[in-house]
Write a protein that holds these residues in place. Structure first.
Motif, mmCIF file in Angstrom:
data_model
loop_
_atom_site.group_PDB
_atom_site.id
_atom_site.type_symbol
_atom_site.label_atom_id
_atom_site.label_comp_id
_atom_site.label_asym_id
_atom_site.label_seq_id
_atom_site.Cartn_x
_atom_site.Cartn_y
_atom_site.Cartn_z
ATOM 1 N N ASN A 199 39.302 47.435 34.427
ATOM 2 C CA ASN A 199 39.786 47.155 35.661
ATOM 3 C C ASN A 199 38.727 46.415 36.504
ATOM 4 O O ASN A 199 37.436 46.668 36.128
ATOM 5 C CB ASN A 199 40.195 48.599 36.386
ATOM 6 C CG ASN A 199 41.294 49.139 35.423
ATOM 7 O OD1 ASN A 199 42.067 48.492 34.826
ATOM 8 N ND2 ASN A 199 41.334 50.541 35.689
ATOM 9 N N GLU A 200 38.925 45.662 37.052
ATOM 10 C CA GLU A 200 38.071 44.824 37.990
ATOM 11 C C GLU A 200 38.494 45.009 39.662
ATOM 12 O O GLU A 200 39.567 45.145 39.879
ATOM 13 C CB GLU A 200 38.017 43.266 37.608
ATOM 14 C CG GLU A 200 37.702 43.061 36.432
ATOM 15 C CD GLU A 200 36.295 43.465 36.082
ATOM 16 O OE1 GLU A 200 36.054 43.399 34.796
ATOM 17 O OE2 GLU A 200 35.514 43.331 36.905
ATOM 18 N N THR A 201 37.318 44.819 40.278
ATOM 19 C CA THR A 201 37.622 45.020 41.814
ATOM 20 C C THR A 201 36.503 43.851 42.444
ATOM 21 O O THR A 201 35.510 43.764 42.218
ATOM 22 C CB THR A 201 37.282 46.249 42.665
ATOM 23 O OG1 THR A 201 38.260 47.137 41.975
ATOM 24 C CG2 THR A 201 37.408 46.203 43.939
ATOM 25 N N SER A 253 42.185 44.357 43.770
ATOM 26 C CA SER A 253 41.904 44.933 42.429
ATOM 27 C C SER A 253 42.696 44.540 41.535
ATOM 28 O O SER A 253 43.897 44.182 41.602
ATOM 29 C CB SER A 253 41.826 46.521 42.713
ATOM 30 O OG SER A 253 40.725 47.045 43.321
#
Lengths: 114, 111
Positions: B54-56, B61
């Motif tokens: 997961n990326e933010t 996000s």
């Protein structure tokens, strides 16, 4: 400010009159590309360049030429424009050709060929 | 390139989180998931991308399922300026960086 700059933003011209759309980026990006966007067809790649003096055809190269003599510039040339080249054109660049490098797009050039 | 499937349109109330789904069931191990958006006929704007985790970032996000067959873009506090067409794209890790934009999701933020 990091950006991709296209000129002109709008152009109306006539069939057969040579034109050039300029694209310049100030991010020292290696990879640059041209797309056209038409209703219902999405963005389609015209040409791309992985570095200076290295260019290759995309999906719809017919009727277009490009050159990459300097890293920052990637002009799109229409030697003899025709009405089917009426479209919205985008130039994009990324740090490299690697897939983890996002492409950044210019604001677009709307061409109308009469 | 793997294909993606997105709902054609979604509405979201201003100030709420907008959750945009994307299905990419044929994604391969070295393909990244990218999200872009396009406001009117402006140039596509890069939002976020990821491979497995997961990326933010400051915009959004990205939640990628463990099997990587689907993902969700989350705009945490949607504003009217987030009204746009959102594109989910999968791309190989190397080679020509051609981006294949599908039809995307037209997100409308409701005041």
């Amino acid at each position: 400010e990091a950006q991709v700059t296209q000129n002109p933003r709008y152009l109306i011209t006539v069939t057969g009159k040579k034109l050039t759309v300029t694209c310049s980026q100030n991010m020292n990006h290696e990879y640059m590309s041209w797309y056209r966007q038409d209703p219902g067809l999405g963005l389609r790649q015209i040409y791309y360049s992985m570095n200076v003096e290295v260019t290759d055809k995309g999906d719809v190269p017919e009727g277009y030429k490009v050159s990459r003599k300097e890293k920052r510039n990637f002009p799109l040339i229409l030697e003899s424009p025709s009405p089917n080249q009426t479209s919205l054109y985008f130039c994009a660049s990324s740090l490299s050709f690697r897939g983890n490098q996002p492409q950044h797009f210019g604001d677009g050039t709307r061409l109308s060929i009469l | 390139d793997a294909k993606t499937t997105q709902p054609p349109s979604m509405d979201c109330a201003e100030g709420r989180a907008a959750n945009l789904p994307c299905n990419h069931s044929t994604i391969s191990g070295n393909e990244y998931v990218y999200w872009y958006r396009q406001i009117h006929s402006q140039g596509p704007q890069y939002i976020i991308h990821g491979l497995k985790n997961n990326e933010t970032n400051e915009m959004a996000s990205l939640i990628i399922t463990e099997d990587r067959k689907s993902s969700t873009l989350i705009l945490p506090h949607a504003t009217l300026r987030d009204t746009a067409v959102y594109y989910c794209i999968v791309r190989p890790g190397f080679g020509n960086e051609k981006l294949t934009f599908g039809t995307g999701t037209r997100l409308t933020i409701i005041p």
